[in-house]
Design a protein around this motif. Structure first.
Motif, PDB file in Angstrom:
ATOM      1  N   TRP A   8       1.459  -1.877   0.062  1.00  0.00           N
ATOM      2  CA  TRP A   8      -0.086   0.048  -0.138  1.00  0.00           C
ATOM      3  C   TRP A   8       0.770   1.270   0.356  1.00  0.00           C
ATOM      4  O   TRP A   8       0.433   2.499  -0.563  1.00  0.00           O
ATOM      5  CB  TRP A   8      -0.861  -0.205   0.890  1.00  0.00           C
ATOM      6  CG  TRP A   8      -0.290  -0.263   2.446  1.00  0.00           C
ATOM      7  CD1 TRP A   8       0.051   0.092   3.415  1.00  0.00           C
ATOM      8  CD2 TRP A   8      -0.205   1.457   3.291  1.00  0.00           C
ATOM      9  NE1 TRP A   8       1.409  -0.022   4.879  1.00  0.00           N
ATOM     10  CE2 TRP A   8       0.572   1.067   4.273  1.00  0.00           C
ATOM     11  CE3 TRP A   8      -0.323   2.476   2.498  1.00  0.00           C
ATOM     12  CZ2 TRP A   8       0.973   2.454   5.519  1.00  0.00           C
ATOM     13  CZ3 TRP A   8       0.137   3.695   4.079  1.00  0.00           C
ATOM     14  CH2 TRP A   8       0.961   3.470   5.258  1.00  0.00           C
ATOM     15  N   VAL A  11       2.654   2.124  -3.980  1.00  0.00           N
ATOM     16  CA  VAL A  11       1.634   2.257  -4.689  1.00  0.00           C
ATOM     17  C   VAL A  11       1.895   3.696  -5.749  1.00  0.00           C
ATOM     18  O   VAL A  11       2.238   4.618  -4.202  1.00  0.00           O
ATOM     19  CB  VAL A  11       0.375   1.959  -4.954  1.00  0.00           C
ATOM     20  CG1 VAL A  11      -0.113   0.455  -4.537  1.00  0.00           C
ATOM     21  CG2 VAL A  11      -0.431   2.993  -3.598  1.00  0.00           C
TER      22      VAL A  11
ATOM     23  N   GLY B  97     -10.272   9.782  -3.886  1.00  0.00           N
ATOM     24  CA  GLY B  97      -8.689   8.833  -4.891  1.00  0.00           C
ATOM     25  C   GLY B  97      -8.255   8.887  -6.156  1.00  0.00           C
ATOM     26  O   GLY B  97      -7.447   7.988  -6.094  1.00  0.00           O
ATOM     27  N   ALA B 211      -7.491   4.865 -13.910  1.00  0.00           N
ATOM     28  CA  ALA B 211      -7.455   3.308 -14.260  1.00  0.00           C
ATOM     29  C   ALA B 211      -7.819   2.356 -13.204  1.00  0.00           C
ATOM     30  O   ALA B 211      -9.008   2.678 -12.193  1.00  0.00           O
ATOM     31  CB  ALA B 211      -6.115   3.286 -14.556  1.00  0.00           C
ATOM     32  N   TRP B 212      -8.493   0.772 -13.535  1.00  0.00           N
ATOM     33  CA  TRP B 212      -9.296   0.188 -13.178  1.00  0.00           C
ATOM     34  C   TRP B 212      -8.085  -0.726 -11.976  1.00  0.00           C
ATOM     35  O   TRP B 212      -6.831  -0.061 -12.379  1.00  0.00           O
ATOM     36  CB  TRP B 212     -10.109  -0.722 -14.276  1.00  0.00           C
ATOM     37  CG  TRP B 212     -10.439  -1.966 -13.878  1.00  0.00           C
ATOM     38  CD1 TRP B 212     -11.569  -1.612 -12.980  1.00  0.00           C
ATOM     39  CD2 TRP B 212     -10.168  -2.952 -13.463  1.00  0.00           C
ATOM     40  NE1 TRP B 212     -12.124  -3.142 -12.479  1.00  0.00           N
ATOM     41  CE2 TRP B 212     -10.830  -4.250 -13.477  1.00  0.00           C
ATOM     42  CE3 TRP B 212      -9.564  -4.332 -14.581  1.00  0.00           C
ATOM     43  CZ2 TRP B 212     -11.023  -5.498 -12.935  1.00  0.00           C
ATOM     44  CZ3 TRP B 212      -8.861  -5.259 -14.879  1.00  0.00           C
ATOM     45  CH2 TRP B 212      -9.894  -6.032 -13.836  1.00  0.00           C
ATOM     46  N   PRO B 214      -7.745  -3.343 -10.034  1.00  0.00           N
ATOM     47  CA  PRO B 214      -8.628  -4.727  -9.570  1.00  0.00           C
ATOM     48  C   PRO B 214      -8.723  -5.393  -8.213  1.00  0.00           C
ATOM     49  O   PRO B 214      -7.832  -4.233  -7.420  1.00  0.00           O
ATOM     50  CB  PRO B 214      -8.474  -5.870 -10.733  1.00  0.00           C
ATOM     51  CG  PRO B 214      -7.047  -5.553 -11.060  1.00  0.00           C
ATOM     52  CD  PRO B 214      -7.013  -3.868 -11.284  1.00  0.00           C
ATOM     53  N   ASP B 216      -7.047  -7.369  -6.554  1.00  0.00           N
ATOM     54  CA  ASP B 216      -5.061  -7.611  -6.216  1.00  0.00           C
ATOM     55  C   ASP B 216      -4.994  -5.889  -5.851  1.00  0.00           C
ATOM     56  O   ASP B 216      -3.748  -5.973  -5.677  1.00  0.00           O
ATOM     57  CB  ASP B 216      -4.440  -8.640  -7.043  1.00  0.00           C
ATOM     58  CG  ASP B 216      -4.448  -8.472  -8.075  1.00  0.00           C
ATOM     59  OD1 ASP B 216      -5.165  -7.048  -9.314  1.00  0.00           O
ATOM     60  OD2 ASP B 216      -4.002  -8.746  -9.331  1.00  0.00           O
ATOM     61  N   TRP B 217      -5.244  -4.862  -6.531  1.00  0.00           N
ATOM     62  CA  TRP B 217      -4.222  -3.387  -6.550  1.00  0.00           C
ATOM     63  C   TRP B 217      -5.728  -2.495  -5.671  1.00  0.00           C
ATOM     64  O   TRP B 217      -4.843  -1.423  -5.345  1.00  0.00           O
ATOM     65  CB  TRP B 217      -4.424  -3.010  -7.510  1.00  0.00           C
ATOM     66  CG  TRP B 217      -3.635  -3.818  -8.757  1.00  0.00           C
ATOM     67  CD1 TRP B 217      -3.591  -4.729  -9.089  1.00  0.00           C
ATOM     68  CD2 TRP B 217      -1.704  -2.989  -8.383  1.00  0.00           C
ATOM     69  NE1 TRP B 217      -1.853  -5.179  -9.282  1.00  0.00           N
ATOM     70  CE2 TRP B 217      -1.057  -4.173  -9.177  1.00  0.00           C
ATOM     71  CE3 TRP B 217      -0.977  -2.202  -7.369  1.00  0.00           C
ATOM     72  CZ2 TRP B 217       0.167  -4.418  -9.084  1.00  0.00           C
ATOM     73  CZ3 TRP B 217       0.170  -2.431  -7.736  1.00  0.00           C
ATOM     74  CH2 TRP B 217       0.970  -3.513  -8.022  1.00  0.00           C
ATOM     75  N   GLU B 220      -4.690  -1.413  -1.687  1.00  0.00           N
ATOM     76  CA  GLU B 220      -3.967  -1.249  -1.823  1.00  0.00           C
ATOM     77  C   GLU B 220      -4.093   0.569  -1.635  1.00  0.00           C
ATOM     78  O   GLU B 220      -3.540   2.274  -1.025  1.00  0.00           O
ATOM     79  CB  GLU B 220      -2.272  -1.441  -1.929  1.00  0.00           C
ATOM     80  CG  GLU B 220      -2.030  -2.290  -2.039  1.00  0.00           C
ATOM     81  CD  GLU B 220      -2.783  -4.330  -1.711  1.00  0.00           C
ATOM     82  OE1 GLU B 220      -3.474  -4.241  -2.451  1.00  0.00           O
ATOM     83  OE2 GLU B 220      -2.606  -4.728  -0.934  1.00  0.00           O
ATOM     84  N   HIS B 221      -4.798   1.209  -2.409  1.00  0.00           N
ATOM     85  CA  HIS B 221      -4.544   1.916  -3.633  1.00  0.00           C
ATOM     86  C   HIS B 221      -5.492   2.849  -2.404  1.00  0.00           C
ATOM     87  O   HIS B 221      -5.147   4.196  -2.150  1.00  0.00           O
ATOM     88  CB  HIS B 221      -5.312   2.391  -4.513  1.00  0.00           C
ATOM     89  CG  HIS B 221      -4.480   2.136  -5.668  1.00  0.00           C
ATOM     90  ND1 HIS B 221      -3.510   2.675  -5.596  1.00  0.00           N
ATOM     91  CD2 HIS B 221      -3.923   0.803  -6.341  1.00  0.00           C
ATOM     92  CE1 HIS B 221      -2.582   2.244  -7.364  1.00  0.00           C
ATOM     93  NE2 HIS B 221      -3.453   1.250  -7.360  1.00  0.00           N
ATOM     94  N   ASN B 224      -3.219   3.534   0.658  1.00  0.00           N
ATOM     95  CA  ASN B 224      -2.493   4.992   0.216  1.00  0.00           C
ATOM     96  C   ASN B 224      -2.998   6.612   0.328  1.00  0.00           C
ATOM     97  O   ASN B 224      -2.593   7.338   0.697  1.00  0.00           O
ATOM     98  CB  ASN B 224      -2.447   4.487  -1.131  1.00  0.00           C
ATOM     99  CG  ASN B 224      -0.895   5.387  -1.270  1.00  0.00           C
ATOM    100  OD1 ASN B 224      -1.082   6.768  -1.704  1.00  0.00           O
ATOM    101  ND2 ASN B 224       0.462   5.084  -1.694  1.00  0.00           N
TER     102      ASN B 224
END
Lengths: 114, 396
Positions: A8, A11, B97, B211-212, B214, B216-217, B220-221, B224
Motif C-alpha cells: 500500500w 503504489v 481517490g 485506471a481500473w 482489480p 489485487d490492487w 492498497e490504493h 494509500n
C-alpha cells in the motif's frame, strides 16, 4: 499479471499509471463465455471488425490486413460478428466450452462447414 | 494591508477564490451558494481574475469537470450546497481517490424532502466519508480564511487530497458581517504556485488517470489514499500557524473557548458556536464553569486531540445540526463519544439535534443545554441521551 504486486505504501498516488499501455499485460481473454471464430476464406478485409472491436483484439498483419483474433484479450462481446457484412458472415460465435482443446483450424471447419 | 469589509459569507468565499485565482472553476448554481459562482463570474467579467469558468449543466458535471481539470494539472475550485453536493456524490469519491487537491466552498444546507433551502449540516455530514478534508467555519472571516488555507493543505505533497470549506447556509452565507479582507498579493504569496504531481497535459511524461484497480490492487490504493487524508491533520496545524504569521489569525484543529477549567462543555461546529460563546460569557460572569469546544477539522477527525481538550469536563453535550438518521446520535456525537472511550476522564455525553432546515437556535436554547449539563454533573444521572433543541413537542 507479470508485474510485482506492490504494498500500500509503494503504489503510485491516486492510482495513476506512469507506464501507459500496460493494459496489454492484463489478459482479459479468460472472461470470455463465447469466442468469435474467423473464416479467412469468405472475409473481404473490410476491417469493420477492427474498427468496432472495443478491446483492440482484431489482429492486423504488416500489410494492414485482418489476420485473426487476439484471444488473450478478446472478451467475447460479439460486436465483430454483428458488424461483419459478408453473407454468410465471416465471423461466428462459439461457446468457449465447445472450443476447449481444439485447434483454430478445427474450429473453423466445425463452424463454417455447417 | 488588509481592510475591514462588510460583506456576506458567500462574498467572503468569492473573494477568496478571486485572490487564489485558480486555473478553473466549474460550478452550477444552487441556493444558498449561488452568489459564489455569480460573484466569480462578475470578477472575471470585470478583469479582476483570469480563471476559466466552466458553466456546466449539473453539479455532477461540475465535479466531473473539476476532476478533469485537476487531472490535467490545474488548480481547481468550485462551490455548492445540499442537493448539489449530493448530486456530486460519486465524483467526490473519484476526486479523493484520484488524489486531486480540488478545493470546494460549501454553504451547508438541508437536504430534501421536505423541500427546504435553509441551513443545516445534512449535506456535509452525509458526505463525511467521501475522503475529503472537511473544515467548518463559524463566521465569514473563517469562511474566507479556511478556503485560503485549504489550498495549501490540499496541495501539500504529503496530503494531495481535496478539501471543502463549509459554512452554514444563510446564517453565514447571506449574513453581512465585518471581516478582514487581506491584500491580494499577500494572499497570492501565501498560497504560492501549484505544481501538480502527474499532470495529464505533460506530454513528455505520459500518465494514465482513472485506471481500473482489480481486487489485487484496489485495497492498497485505498489505504494509500487514507494515509494522505490522515496526513492532513498535521498539515492543518502547520498551515494554520503559517496563516497566523502572515495575517495575524492563527488556526488549529479546534478552538477551545474558555475550556481551561470548563466543567460543562458544549461541542459544536459552525455558526451556532457564535451564539454559544455569548452564552458561555454570561454563564462565566455568574461563576458557572462553562466552555465550548468548537470543532474546526471534522475530516480527518482529530479524535485524540479533541479527547485531550475535553479532559476537565464533568458533563458534555454535543450539538449536531443533522438528524442521527438511525445512529446512536448525530455524526459529531458518535465521533466524540467514541474518542472519549479511551480517555481517563469519561464524563457523561449527551446529544442534541438542533437547527434542522434553518430552525433558529437562540441563547435560551443553549442556556437550557448548560442547565441540563449542570444537573447531570450534580446528580450523575442522564435521563435522556438524545434530545432536540427548539423542536415542537417532547422527543423521546
Amino acid at each position: 499479471m507479470s508485474e510485482k504486486l506492490l504494498n500500500w505504501d509503494e503504489v503510485l498516488i491516486g492510482g495513476a499509471i506512469k507506464d501507459p499501455g500496460n493494459s496489454k499485460s492484463y489478459e482479459t481473454g479468460s472472461w470470455r463465455v463465447e469466442r468469435p471464430v474467423w473464416n479467412p476464406e469468405s472475409c473481404i478485409q473490410c476491417m469493420f471488425c477492427w474498427v468496432y472491436c472495443p478491446d483492440s483484439s482484431i489482429l492486423v498483419d504488416e500489410n494492414g490486413k485482418m489476420s485473426g483474433i487476439d484471444y488473450d484479450h478478446c472478451k467475447g462481446c460479439g460486436i465483430c460478428v454483428e458488424q461483419c457484412p459478408t453473407k454468410p458472415k465471416s465471423l461466428a460465435m462459439l461457446l468457449e466450452a465447445d472450443a476447449k482443446g481444439k485447434s483454430e483450424e478445427d474450429l473453423r471447419k466445425e463452424v463454417f462447414s455447417k | 494591508m488588509g481592510k475591514k469589509v462588510a460583506l456576506t459569507g458567500n462574498e467572503a468565499a468569492a473573494h477568496a477564490i478571486r485572490q487564489i485565482n485558480p486555473d478553473v472553476v466549474a460550478a452550477f448554481p444552487i441556493t444558498p451558494s449561488t452568489p459564489i459562482p455569480q460573484n466569480v463570474a462578475q470578477f472575471i467579467a470585470d478583469g479582476k481574475m483570469d480563471t476559466e469558468l466552466v458553466t456546466v449543466e449539473s453539479e455532477h458535471s461540475a465535479m466531473s469537470a473539476c476532476v478533469g481539470a485537476a487531472a490535467a494539472g490545474g488548480r481547481v475550485m468550485t462551490a455548492t450546497s445540499a442537493n448539489g453536493y449530493a448530486l456530486m456524490w460519486e465524483i467526490l469519491y473519484i476526486a479523493s481517490g484520484s488524489r486531486l487537491p480540488i478545493v470546494m466552498a460549501v454553504a451547508a444546507r438541508a437536504l430534501s424532502a421536505p423541500l427546504n433551502i435553509h441551513g443545516d449540516h445534512s449535506d456535509i455530514m452525509g458526505g463525511r466519508d467521501t475522503g475529503w478534508i472537511q473544515l467548518v467555519a463559524e463566521n465569514s472571516q473563517e469562511t474566507y480564511d479556511n478556503l485560503i488555507q485549504a489550498i495549501k493543505i490540499a496541495e501539500n505533497k504529503d496530503v494531495m487530497t481535496p478539501a471543502l470549506g463549509a459554512f452554514d447556509g444563510f446564517n453565514i452565507s447571506h449574513a453581512i458581517e465585518i471581516w478582514e479582507l487581506e491584500d491580494d498579493n499577500k494572499v497570492k504569496e501565501f498560497v504560492g504556485e501549484y505544481t501538480p504531481l502527474y499532470p495529464l497535459l505533460n506530454t513528455k511524461e505520459p500518465v494514465t488517470h482513472g485506471a481500473w484497480a482489480p481486487p489485487d490492487w484496489y485495497f492498497e490504493h485505498k489505504m494509500n489514499q487514507l494515509e494522505g487524508l490522515l496526513n492532513a491533520k498535521d498539515v492543518v496545524v502547520k498551515v494554520g500557524k503559517e496563516f497566523g504569521s502572515a495575517f495575524g489569525r492563527e488556526y488549529g484543529l479546534y478552538e477551545a473557548y474558555k475550556m481551561d477549567d470548563a466543567e460543562y462543555v458544549i461541542v459544536a461546529m459552525g455558526s451556532v458556536c457564535g451564539t454559544t460563546k455569548d452564552v458561555v460569557d454570561s454563564l462565566r460572569e455568574n461563576g458557572v464553569k462553562a466552555g465550548l469546544l468548537k470543532v474546526r477539522l471534522f475530516r480527518p477527525f482529530p479524535y485524540k486531540e479533541l479527547a485531550d481538550a475535553l479532559s476537565s469536563a464533568k458533563a458534555i453535550a454535543v450539538l449536531d445540526r443533522v438528524s442521527p438518521a438511525g445512529a446512536q446520535g448525530g455524526a459529531l456525537f458518535t465521533e466524540i463519544r467514541s474518542a472519549l472511550y479511551d480517555a481517563n476522564n469519561r464524563p457523561p455525553v449527551i446529544n442534541y439535534t438542533y437547527g434542522l432546515g434553518g430552525r433558529d437556535t437562540q441563547p435560551q436554547h443553549i442556556n437550557s443545554v448548560y442547565d441540563k449539563l449542570k444537573t447531570i454533573a450534580e446528580t450523575g444521572k442522564v435521563d435522556k441521551q438524545f434530545d432536540c433543541l427548539n423542536l415542537r413537542g417532547t422527543w423521546g
